[in-house]
Design an enzyme around this catalytic site. Sequence first.
Site, PDB file in Angstrom:
ATOM      1  N   GLU A 165       6.538 -29.683 -86.806  1.00 55.01           N
ATOM      2  CA  GLU A 165       7.838 -29.925 -87.429  1.00 55.01           C
ATOM      3  C   GLU A 165       8.352 -28.679 -88.132  1.00 55.01           C
ATOM      4  O   GLU A 165       9.551 -28.386 -88.105  1.00 55.01           O
ATOM      5  CB  GLU A 165       7.745 -31.096 -88.421  1.00 55.01           C
ATOM      6  CG  GLU A 165       7.408 -32.435 -87.797  1.00 55.01           C
ATOM      7  CD  GLU A 165       8.540 -33.034 -86.984  1.00 55.01           C
ATOM      8  OE1 GLU A 165       9.613 -32.405 -86.886  1.00 55.01           O
ATOM      9  OE2 GLU A 165       8.360 -34.136 -86.442  1.00 55.01           O
ATOM     10  N   ARG A 169      11.870 -27.029 -86.737  1.00 55.41           N
ATOM     11  CA  ARG A 169      12.997 -27.153 -87.669  1.00 55.41           C
ATOM     12  C   ARG A 169      13.245 -25.851 -88.426  1.00 55.41           C
ATOM     13  O   ARG A 169      14.380 -25.352 -88.460  1.00 55.41           O
ATOM     14  CB  ARG A 169      12.744 -28.286 -88.664  1.00 55.41           C
ATOM     15  CG  ARG A 169      12.620 -29.659 -88.040  1.00 55.41           C
ATOM     16  CD  ARG A 169      12.426 -30.719 -89.114  1.00 55.41           C
ATOM     17  NE  ARG A 169      11.968 -31.991 -88.555  1.00 55.41           N
ATOM     18  CZ  ARG A 169      12.552 -33.164 -88.791  1.00 55.41           C
ATOM     19  NH1 ARG A 169      13.601 -33.248 -89.552  1.00 55.41           N
ATOM     20  NH2 ARG A 169      12.059 -34.266 -88.264  1.00 55.41           N
ATOM     21  N   ASP A 297       6.307 -35.802 -75.326  1.00 55.94           N
ATOM     22  CA  ASP A 297       7.592 -35.370 -74.778  1.00 55.94           C
ATOM     23  C   ASP A 297       7.831 -33.869 -74.684  1.00 55.94           C
ATOM     24  O   ASP A 297       8.018 -33.307 -73.601  1.00 55.94           O
ATOM     25  CB  ASP A 297       8.732 -36.030 -75.556  1.00 55.94           C
ATOM     26  CG  ASP A 297       8.584 -35.907 -77.075  1.00 55.94           C
ATOM     27  OD1 ASP A 297       7.663 -35.207 -77.527  1.00 55.94           O
ATOM     28  OD2 ASP A 297       9.396 -36.509 -77.796  1.00 55.94           O
ATOM     29  N   GLU A 430      18.509 -37.776 -78.604  1.00 62.71           N
ATOM     30  CA  GLU A 430      18.012 -37.494 -77.255  1.00 62.71           C
ATOM     31  C   GLU A 430      18.983 -37.896 -76.144  1.00 62.71           C
ATOM     32  O   GLU A 430      19.163 -37.160 -75.167  1.00 62.71           O
ATOM     33  CB  GLU A 430      16.656 -38.170 -77.046  1.00 62.71           C
ATOM     34  CG  GLU A 430      15.508 -37.499 -77.757  1.00 62.71           C
ATOM     35  CD  GLU A 430      15.509 -37.743 -79.258  1.00 62.71           C
ATOM     36  OE1 GLU A 430      14.931 -36.932 -80.006  1.00 62.71           O
ATOM     37  OE2 GLU A 430      16.096 -38.777 -79.688  1.00 62.71           O
TER      38      GLU A 430
END
Length: 553
Positions: A165, A169, A297, A430
């Site tokens: 993360e 980010r 993913d 998404e």
Amino acid sequence: MGKKSLSSSSQSWWWGGWRYLHPQHNLRRPQLLALFIISFVALTWLLSGLESLSVEHQLENVKKQIRSWSIVEEEDDPLNVERRRAVKEAMIHAWTCYEMYAWGRDELQPQTRDGVDSFGGLGATLVDSLDTLYIMGLDEQFQRAREWVAKSLNFNKNYEASVFETTIRVIGGLLSAYDLSDDKVFLEKARDIADRLLPAWNTPSGIPYNIINLRYGDAHNPRWTGGKSILADAGSEQLEFIALSQRTNDPKYQQKVEYVIEELHKTFPADGLLPIYIDPHTGITSYSKISFGAMGDSFYEYLLKAWIQGNKTESVTHYREMWETSMKGLKSLIRRTTPSSYAYICEKTGSSLSDKMDELACFAPGMLALGSTGYGTDEAEIFLSLAEELAWTCYNFYQTTPTKLAGENYYFAAGQDMTVGTPWSILRPETVESLFYLWRLTGNKTYQEWGWNIFQAFEKNSRVDTGYSGLKDVSSGEKDNMMQSFFLAETLKYLYLLFSPPSFISLDEWVFNTEAHPLRIATRHANGETYSTIGQDRLQERFHGRKGRSGSN
């Protein structure tokens, strides 16, 4: 010791020059006093003006850079102009509320009108939003955010950070802001946080741990994974760390993340599908589910995008080959419903398929469309057709609920089309991301219409006076108390680009990380790993002369 005495020559200068400033001397000479006061006021005004001019000059430079990105609206479809302005207004509303109630905090809680540090106090929303502000031409907001980054962003925190993360980010957001603005403060900060994350790769296999203490460098994996590393977390730092090595000419970042791919490539399965857990000590995958949703993913996304980031040269061919192998595996997971024949991607454990699909997996249609251009004509049509089928399913994740917003995941029972599983909606991007890619690559305006419908559903159900809230339930519309940082970083950015000309942030020059941060494509050469940047000359002229998230995040 006493004060040092002035020399006789110094005394002579002192009394000869500075005596004119003495009040008694000037009171006897009113003309000199008036001249002195006027000179002092003029000098003060001049210095103040120069300081003000310096600040204004800095701001004006930023404005000039941003204005160079302005879309020529007179030459664009008036409907796109209108919709783009509406999305920009939504961003202004979200950002203004963040500034008002949660400035510098990680995320805004709209219902309680305060902020929460869900990422250790790294200013996640602010850093995540930098490139969105820049792209939308919100120059004053961008400048305020830039000043906070320069003066207040501090990574020396006793905080157990998610490597993944923080990479997508924070490093992604800072690097994108640097690529867009050419402001080195963003690059310096990106390097600072990357250096703090690097010890996570110091494992026997080179597969990184997923958690690290930013101050002390102690790394480990979460207990709930049984000590295993997560596939999406371990395999989704390539774009950011490769870009950082390119921008700094320091190969250590790239070496760490590319070694991970090399290790996975050694035992890559014939169907290209990897379980979501990997042992960081041995580098061997553990028995666990295979998913294009949470925790799997963005590994597949980054295989494709690392190839694109390197400008599809021979030195990055292995990424493309691994991705194509994985896409053969993806096709084996496709099932279709009755009666409506919605295509969906199953999850798999061992040899068993589960008829479940996360909304997170709705990045896949965009990925397939983006990757289809690298195939020959026949295969390209097959993958593009599959992308369009999956996008229709994902759009209906939204359209089949009372709020027209999608739940977190869906189940597909025999003889039924789709049923909401986990009912919350947390402003995810998404599906909009895939619509953006499909519109860019096909020119079919149907995808713009679908995106507009989703945007209107956000406006109707998630917008509040104090920002945007997710929903606890897509049926009842009950709101939660969180404006996720990715709503500003991804959802609104992709919507804005969906209604912008294809030449704006061109896919020929930029590749988006899994947090929608655009990074410049740079040609990679195997001989010495030298780099040349696509569109760099034109950019300089302009400017200067997936995620492995669980539903709880």
